[in-house]
Scaffold this motif. Structure first.
Motif, PDB file in Angstrom:
ATOM      1  N   ALA A   1       5.331  -7.267   5.504  1.00 45.50           N
ATOM      2  CA  ALA A   1       4.427  -6.180   4.619  1.00 45.50           C
ATOM      3  C   ALA A   1       3.165  -6.019   5.295  1.00 45.50           C
ATOM      4  O   ALA A   1       2.547  -7.215   5.656  1.00 45.50           O
ATOM      5  N   VAL A   2       2.832  -4.855   5.603  1.00 46.13           N
ATOM      6  CA  VAL A   2       1.543  -4.546   6.319  1.00 46.13           C
ATOM      7  C   VAL A   2       0.720  -3.640   5.515  1.00 46.13           C
ATOM      8  O   VAL A   2       0.974  -2.900   5.010  1.00 46.13           O
ATOM      9  N   PHE A   3      -0.696  -4.153   5.177  1.00 46.76           N
ATOM     10  CA  PHE A   3      -1.630  -3.347   4.427  1.00 46.76           C
ATOM     11  C   PHE A   3      -2.990  -3.275   5.273  1.00 46.76           C
ATOM     12  O   PHE A   3      -3.333  -4.392   5.952  1.00 46.76           O
ATOM     13  N   SER A   4      -3.741  -2.510   4.927  1.00 45.62           N
ATOM     14  CA  SER A   4      -5.002  -2.238   5.431  1.00 45.62           C
ATOM     15  C   SER A   4      -6.098  -3.161   4.750  1.00 45.62           C
ATOM     16  O   SER A   4      -6.070  -3.098   3.427  1.00 45.62           O
ATOM     17  N   PRO A   5      -7.218  -3.888   5.419  1.00 44.21           N
ATOM     18  CA  PRO A   5      -8.157  -4.616   4.553  1.00 44.21           C
ATOM     19  C   PRO A   5      -8.769  -3.355   3.491  1.00 44.21           C
ATOM     20  O   PRO A   5      -9.350  -4.012   2.419  1.00 44.21           O
ATOM     21  N   SER A   6      -9.129  -2.355   3.820  1.00 46.12           N
ATOM     22  CA  SER A   6      -9.892  -1.480   2.860  1.00 46.12           C
ATOM     23  C   SER A   6      -8.827  -1.081   1.727  1.00 46.12           C
ATOM     24  O   SER A   6      -9.470  -0.502   0.765  1.00 46.12           O
ATOM     25  N   ALA A   7      -7.776  -1.547   1.814  1.00 46.98           N
ATOM     26  CA  ALA A   7      -6.758  -1.158   0.529  1.00 46.98           C
ATOM     27  C   ALA A   7      -6.790  -2.013  -0.516  1.00 46.98           C
ATOM     28  O   ALA A   7      -6.584  -2.178  -1.293  1.00 46.98           O
TER      29      ALA A   7
END
Lengths: 252, 347, 263
Positions: free
Chosen positions: B270-276
């Protein structure tokens, strides 16, 4: 090595002598320091032993070296009682430097002899054989007594030896002959005798033209004039002379 | 000129296999001590691998099993290191002319070649300078020219910008971008920008092994390794597929979107941006978000933003938010991220 | 003279340091005070003195050349390769540094002498080494070689191999790397080693007198001449000693000069 020994000798008496002088009355422990030419090493070591046996409580200590070295050390204050030189020139130097106490006495003489490796590979039979270019000849430099004697012999015989090297001392000449580097050398009779089977000696008549005389004298700096004079008399006397002759020295 | 490499270097724990197409640039990324430089050294002929072989074009550089070993000078693989290592006793021009001279050209020919390469890296006016009279950036530009003047079939760059002042890095990167076009090259770097701007493909190494590789865009968009995610500036959670979510061995469940069919219980990321990621002091109730309880470990300013690290997950928030929430290392927080911001794909 | 104590050396250290300095300087001063300045020039320009000085300079120059020819490759092998027994080899190469020169002379005698290990081979070649100027050069090279090897190996290790690796990846063959990179980089160390070797050769006495003999113009170098002059003409010995001291001081100055510009 010689220098180190001299330096040590400078130090030892500083500790020993001051005490020795005070204790002299109750314990007759005495030490005699003799500075003698290197060629006298074997003969004088034996004479020293005999002298000690004949005089209770006396120890003889020797410093052997080149005569001119010894004069230089004595001039600089080496604590010697007696000086035995390999030639009169160095004794004269010592006299001039005003370090001699008594009158120098000649006690032995020595002449030159040709020395070759055992078997005499270059077939040297006479002094003339040393003038050829084929044989490698080693002599002492004219600046040292054995070299001066060699020069006198050459002059008397009207010959000119072409040495491959002019060594600093008799020992160096002997070493080069024993190792076989040189075919022949000029050394003293006593050296040939001392080297035994390691060398072969060839006597030559011209050697009588250059007789090296050995003088001995007590020194001004001695603490015990009687003992110093006793030793020089012993060397000059029959006991000393008989030892010297067994080592090949001739009468002065 | 394509390169095929397979090699192990036992005492550095390196075991890699690598292919580079002709006229392609590959960036090797990875933490310190991963063995990146050892790979370059093995290709250049400076380190002897214990097993394996390397083939450049039709030319066998080494083949341990066959006992083939070409010395470094015969490989045509110029090596450019962090430190420019210009020969201190030669001026810039003669440094650059060193390769042509070694190849047997005359002094005049070599200097003419050197001059063109100096011009290529915008350093023609430095030709007469001694290395001691050059700044770090100037020296490295000349080192690039020197490497290129040797006409290498393969260019090896070992963190060429790591030792440079950050103010000269962009200009240096422009120079490299220009000269690497249409060349076969390997560049070891720490900087994701190098990978983006200079490389066609990216290889990520960890502990002597290649953990992922692929076209630069894919690796940065969909990293499969922690290091890859880190340099891409993304959060990465590894676990097993459970429903539309990934469950980690620690019991954390992250929901997200996937554009592929995922078999239940298969390994997935699972990959997500720190800004999210949003930060709360209280657990936000009743919202369709992934909420993760965590402790703040580190605050790191990043331009106008502050990166808040809480364990393995990072969140980018503004400075006023940090002040309002009074965030500091050790603070207990809840991290929330919308499922629509999370990409899930098979590992 | 003001003394700056940058690293906080304890004051009492200055006392033994000063004593040590005096221990070195005083004998040289004493030597200078004994020089007969009136006859100094005639003493050092006598035929035998000039022959000795000229021979010393020629043989020392030849020895230094041999030290470069053999010492540079030895230093390269020791600094740039690894093989079994390397540290043993290094110790053996350095042995003449600590060996009494007389021992070196005896060892050379049993190697190159007529009856020596290589004596017969040399004889067959029609060469005569004993009592020749060649023997002097051999003796001087034997004692001076370690200075070259030590000095250069240290410089090579300090310089490191990084430049050589870069040169190789730029396509330079090993000989090209040696000629265009390694040697220019270690040139200061090479120069220092050569100067030290020259100085050691110039001062060589024990091995020469044991192995080569002593004959004016052929094997009697300046130290041998000084030792011999001492027997009959101490003034000449002192004057020549001063000449050697001056040469030694010049040599040290030269080494310090090359060192400071290099590193």
């Amino acid at each position: 090595m010689r220098r180190l020994a001299a330096a040590l000798l400078l130090l030892v008496p500083l500790a020993g002598c001051s005490g020795g002088a005070r204790d002299q009355a109750d314990a007759p422990e005495k030490t005699l320091h003799v500075y003698a030419a290197a060629s006298l090493q074997n003969a004088f070591t034996e004479i020293g032993k005999r002298f000690e046996d004949a005089n209770d409580g006396v120890t003889v200590k020797f410093t052997f070296g080149g005569s001119s070295d010894l004069v230089a050390q004595i001039e600089q204050g080496a604590p010697a009682d007696v000086f035995a030189s390999a030639d009169t020139a160095n004794m004269d130097k010592a006299v001039k430097a005003r370090v001699i106490g008594g009158v120098p006495q000649n006690f032995a003489s020595n002449t030159l002899e040709i020395v070759t490796p055992p078997g005499n590979p270059a077939h040297i039979e006479s002094l003339r054989d040393l003038t050829g270019r084929s044989a490698k000849v080693v002599v002492c430099a004219p600046e040292v007594p054995c070299g001066a004697a060699a020069a006198r012999v050459e002059e008397a015989a009207g010959l000119r030896i072409k040495p491959v090297s002019e060594e600093q001392s008799v020992t160096d000449v002997l070493g080069k002959v024993i190792s076989g580097e040189a075919d022949a050398g000029l050394v003293y009779v006593t050296d040939v005798l001392g080297a035994g089977a390691k060398v072969h000696g060839v006597t030559f008549p011209e050697s009588r033209q250059a007789v090296n005389t050995y003088p001995i004298a007590s020194l001004r700096s001695t603490h015990d004039e009687t003992l110093a004079a006793g030793f020089t008399d012993y060397v000059v006397g029959p006991e000393g002379q008989s030892v010297l002759s067994t080592y090949g020295f001739q009468k002065p | 000129m394509s390169l095929h490499l397979e090699a192990t270097v036992a005492d550095r724990g390196v075991d890699v296999s690598l292919d580079i197409g002709a006229h392609k640039v590959v960036a090797i990324l990875g933490p310190n001590g991963a063995g990146k430089s050892t790979v370059l050294a093995a290709i250049a002929g400076v380190v002897r691998p214990d097993t394996g072989r390397a083939i450049l074009g039709d030319d066998v550089l080494f083949d341990v099993a066959a006992g083939t070993w070409q010395p470094a000078y015969a490989r045509g693989t110029a090596l450019l290191a962090q430190d420019p290592l210009l020969f201190p006793h030669l001026d810039a021009l003669d440094n650059v002319a060193f390769g042509p001279r070694s190849a047997g050209r005359t002094r005049a020919q070599s200097r003419a070649t050197a001059m063109t390469w100096l011009a290529e890296v915008d350093a023609a006016e430095l030709a007469g300078r001694r290395p001691s009279e050059l700044s770090g950036g100037q020296a490295q530009r000349i080192a690039v020219a020197r490497a290129l003047a040797a006409e290498p079939r393969l260019l090896l760059l070992d963190e060429p910008m790591a030792a440079l002042d950050i103010t000269v890095v962009p200009a240096m990167r422009q120079v490299l971008r220009r000269v690497l076009a249409d060349r076969t090259a390997v560049i070891v770097t720490h900087d994701v920008l190098d990978a983006l701007l200079l490389a066609d493909r990216v290889v990520v190494m960890e502990a002597g092994r290649i953990v992922e590789s692929g076209p630069t865009r894919d690796v940065l968009a969909r990293p499969r390794s922690a290091f890859g995610a880190n340099i891409a500036g993304l959060n990465l959670v590894r676990g097993r597929v459970e429903g539309g979510a990934v469950r980690t061995p620690e019991g954390l469940v992250v929901s997200g979107l996937s554009d592929e069919e995922l078999a239940p219980d298969a390994t997935a990321l699972a990959v997500f941006s720190p800004s999210a990621v949003s930060i709360f002091l209280q657990r936000p109730a009743g919202s369709p978000r992934n909420v993760i309880a965590a402790t703040v470990t580190e605050l790191e300013p990043r331009g106008a933003q502050v990166r808040v690290r809480a364990g393995a997950i990072s969140a980018d928030v503004t400075a006023p938010v940090v002040a309002e929430l009074d965030l500091a290392p050790g603070a207990g927080v809840f991290l929330a991220v919308k499922a629509s911001e999370v990409a899930i794909y098979g590992a | 003279m003001s003394l700056t104590r940058q690293s906080g050396v304890p004051r009492w250290v200055l006392v033994p340091a000063a004593l040590g300095a005096a221990f070195v300087v005083l004998p040289l001063v004493a030597l200078a005070t004994r020089v007969e300045w009136g006859s100094f020039f005639s003493l050092i320009t006598s035929d035998s003195s000039r022959a000795a000085l000229w021979l010393s300079l020629r043989t020392s120059a030849a020895s230094t050349l041999l030290c470069v020819v053999f010492g540079v490759p030895m230093a390269l092998v020791l600094a740039r390769t690894t093989f079994r027994g390397q540290s043993l080899l290094r110790s053996i190469v350095l042995l003449p540094l600590v060996l009494p020169p007389v021992v070196g002379g005896i060892a050379l005698l049993y190697t190159f002498g007529r009856k020596g290990l290589l004596g017969e081979t040399i004889d067959v070649l029609g060469l005569q080494i004993a009592f020749s100027t060649t023997a002097v050069v051999i003796a001087q090279t034997f004692v001076a070689l370690p200075f070259m090897v030590v000095s250069l190996e240290g410089t090579l290790r300090t310089a490191g191999e990084r430049y050589e690796v870069v040169a190789a990846t730029l396509g330079a063959r090993p000989t090209t790397v040696l000629r265009r990179v390694t040697l220019p980089l270690v040139l200061p160390g090479l120069a220092a080693g050569a100067v030290l070797s020259f100085a050691r050769a110039l001062g060589e006495f024990g091995a020469t007198i044991t192995f080569a003999g002593s004959l004016e113009g052929v094997t009697r170098t300046l130290p041998l001449e000084i030792y011999l002059q001492r027997e009959t003409d101490p003034d000449a010995a002192v004057a020549l000693s001063l000449v050697l001291v001056v040469v030694a001081v010049l040599v040290i100055g030269l080494v310090r000069g090359t060192r400071s510009t290099a590193l």
